[in-house]
Design an enzyme around this catalytic site. Structure first.
Site, mmCIF file in Angstrom:
data_model
loop_
_atom_site.group_PDB
_atom_site.id
_atom_site.type_symbol
_atom_site.label_atom_id
_atom_site.label_comp_id
_atom_site.label_asym_id
_atom_site.label_seq_id
_atom_site.Cartn_x
_atom_site.Cartn_y
_atom_site.Cartn_z
ATOM 1 N N GLY A 35 0.803 -1.235 0.000
ATOM 2 C CA GLY A 35 0.000 0.000 0.000
ATOM 3 C C GLY A 35 0.826 1.271 0.000
ATOM 4 O O GLY A 35 0.257 2.371 -0.072
ATOM 5 N N ARG A 94 -10.767 21.366 5.752
ATOM 6 C CA ARG A 94 -11.911 21.742 6.591
ATOM 7 C C ARG A 94 -11.613 21.654 8.093
ATOM 8 O O ARG A 94 -12.306 22.241 8.895
ATOM 9 C CB ARG A 94 -13.144 20.897 6.226
ATOM 10 C CG ARG A 94 -13.822 21.391 4.951
ATOM 11 C CD ARG A 94 -14.960 20.500 4.524
ATOM 12 N NE ARG A 94 -14.481 19.201 4.046
ATOM 13 C CZ ARG A 94 -15.280 18.226 3.644
ATOM 14 N NH1 ARG A 94 -16.577 18.387 3.659
ATOM 15 N NH2 ARG A 94 -14.767 17.096 3.202
ATOM 16 N N HIS A 128 -11.349 25.988 1.784
ATOM 17 C CA HIS A 128 -12.561 26.182 2.595
ATOM 18 C C HIS A 128 -12.475 27.474 3.412
ATOM 19 O O HIS A 128 -13.442 28.233 3.484
ATOM 20 C CB HIS A 128 -12.770 24.963 3.490
ATOM 21 C CG HIS A 128 -14.042 25.043 4.260
ATOM 22 N ND1 HIS A 128 -15.273 25.125 3.638
ATOM 23 C CD2 HIS A 128 -14.287 25.100 5.583
ATOM 24 C CE1 HIS A 128 -16.215 25.201 4.548
ATOM 25 N NE2 HIS A 128 -15.645 25.200 5.739
ATOM 26 N N ASP A 167 -25.125 28.363 2.800
ATOM 27 C CA ASP A 167 -24.980 28.924 4.151
ATOM 28 C C ASP A 167 -24.365 30.317 4.056
ATOM 29 O O ASP A 167 -23.780 30.686 3.029
ATOM 30 C CB ASP A 167 -24.167 28.005 5.080
ATOM 31 C CG ASP A 167 -22.765 27.773 4.586
ATOM 32 O OD1 ASP A 167 -22.006 28.740 4.486
ATOM 33 O OD2 ASP A 167 -22.421 26.606 4.284
ATOM 34 N N LYS A 190 -27.421 27.627 7.768
ATOM 35 C CA LYS A 190 -27.121 26.220 8.071
ATOM 36 C C LYS A 190 -26.416 26.150 9.412
ATOM 37 O O LYS A 190 -25.455 26.882 9.647
ATOM 38 C CB LYS A 190 -26.213 25.648 6.969
ATOM 39 C CG LYS A 190 -25.852 24.190 7.169
ATOM 40 C CD LYS A 190 -25.128 23.604 5.953
ATOM 41 C CE LYS A 190 -23.627 23.750 6.017
ATOM 42 N NZ LYS A 190 -22.892 23.018 4.988
ATOM 43 N N ASP A 217 -21.336 26.083 -4.024
ATOM 44 C CA ASP A 217 -20.621 25.746 -2.793
ATOM 45 C C ASP A 217 -19.170 25.405 -3.139
ATOM 46 O O ASP A 217 -18.859 25.105 -4.302
ATOM 47 C CB ASP A 217 -21.301 24.550 -2.102
ATOM 48 C CG ASP A 217 -21.135 24.600 -0.581
ATOM 49 O OD1 ASP A 217 -20.327 25.419 -0.081
ATOM 50 O OD2 ASP A 217 -21.790 23.810 0.108
ATOM 51 N N GLY A 224 -25.321 16.083 1.481
ATOM 52 C CA GLY A 224 -26.406 16.458 2.399
ATOM 53 C C GLY A 224 -26.782 17.931 2.310
ATOM 54 O O GLY A 224 -27.967 18.282 2.325
#
Ligand code: R5P
Length: 293
Positions: A35, A94, A128, A167, A190, A217, A224
């Site tokens: 990996g 974020r 963000h 938002d 939101k 956005d 969601g």
């Protein structure tokens, strides 16, 4: 300058090379059976400034971050004089503050890791929170792809559409789109529960009756936020609902749920290559590299 084609953004890097005229340096990459990631630069960067184009979206965002760090290290060892990381989608952006005690600030850890690997400068797209960049240990900049996304909708005939932010915090995004679309602008409210992640959206004082609305956005993750916004817009009598986002992660069945909620089209960029990456960031990145205003 030379453009290094990170394995996660090969096509985008090649487009940037074409638009800028900067030579492209291919990269061979593989994942070992256990990996771990391996990268090798397949071109000479001795004495050159280089820009590595490598997004760090899912799947494999940790692996993609490691590939970026390894490419920066390889470039420096091969004699590159300056390494700019161009990371259209920056994983962990974020987590830009400690929301709960006991947490770390993941985006700062990532930036310090990249600095240690050899990155001297950093460019991303619609991070963000721009404030996070101030804490990076090298010059770091974010540019906005929203005008390009809005232009996509204008070219499809939606000049005058309502630009809606899901938002208040992302209202600047809707305002950038409005500059291009020329219609009205507004936002929903939101609130998010920091423990469960559940959000509640409301639409006080919003009038979208019979309007074509584009929800804008920075990121779609689970979908969601957009599903909730689309339902509210339909209830409020919007005639058409579209969605534009910079980073269309679309985790799981997000795309289907958004379309099922009445969104007619989802438009994203190649910061996250995939089904909705209809707008290329290549012109924006190329202009920024060339120092255009
Ligand atoms: C949050 O404030 C961001 O701007 C996005 O609205 C959010 O990350 C989207 O997440 P999801 O698609 O899971 O609702």
């Amino acid at each position: 300058m030379k453009i290094i084609s990170g394995p996660a953004s090969k096509e985008l890097a090649e487009k940037v090379s074409e638009l800028t005229g900067f030579q492209n340096v291919p990269v061979s990459a593989k994942i070992f059976p256990d990996g771990e990631s391996y990268v090798r630069l397949e071109g000479n960067v001795q004495g050159e400034e280089v820009a590595i184009v490598q997004t760090t979206c899912p799947p494999m965002q940790d692996g993609r971050l490691m590939q970026l760090a390894f490419m920066a290290d390889a470039a420096k060892r091969a004699g590159a004089t300056k390494v700019t990381a161009i990371t259209p989608y920056l994983a962990y952006a974020r987590q830009d503050k400690m929301f709960l005690s006991g947490e770390g600030i993941s985006v700062e850890t990532v930036a310090r890791m990249l600095k240690a690997a050899g990155v001297d400068e950093f460019l991303t797209v619609n991070i963000h929170s721009e404030a996070a960049l101030a804490k990076f240990p090298f010059p770091a900049k974010t540019v906005s792809a929203i005008p390009l996304i809005a232009d996509y909708f204008v070219k499809k005939g939606y000049k005058g559409a309502f630009a809606l932010s899901p938002d208040k915090g992302a209202m600047y995004i809707a305002q950038q789109a409005q500059q291009v679309l020329g219609g009205d602008v507004g936002h929903l409210s939101k609130t998010r529960d920091r423990y469960t992640g559940q959000t509640v959206q409301t639409a006080e004082g919003l009038n979208v009756q019979d309007q074509t609305v584009i929800i804008l956005d920075d990121i779609i993750s689970t979908g969601g936020t957009i599903v909730g916004a689309a339902k509210i817009l339909r209830e409020q009598g919007a005639k058409h609902v579209f969605c534009g986002c910079v980073h269309g992660l679309l985790i799981g069945d997000a795309e289907k749920r958004i379309l099922d909620a009445g969104v007619e089209e989802i438009v994203g960029t190649d910061s996250v290559p995939g089904a909705v990456s209809k707008v290329s960031l290549a012109p924006l990145i190329s202009q920024t590299l060339k120092g255009a205003p």
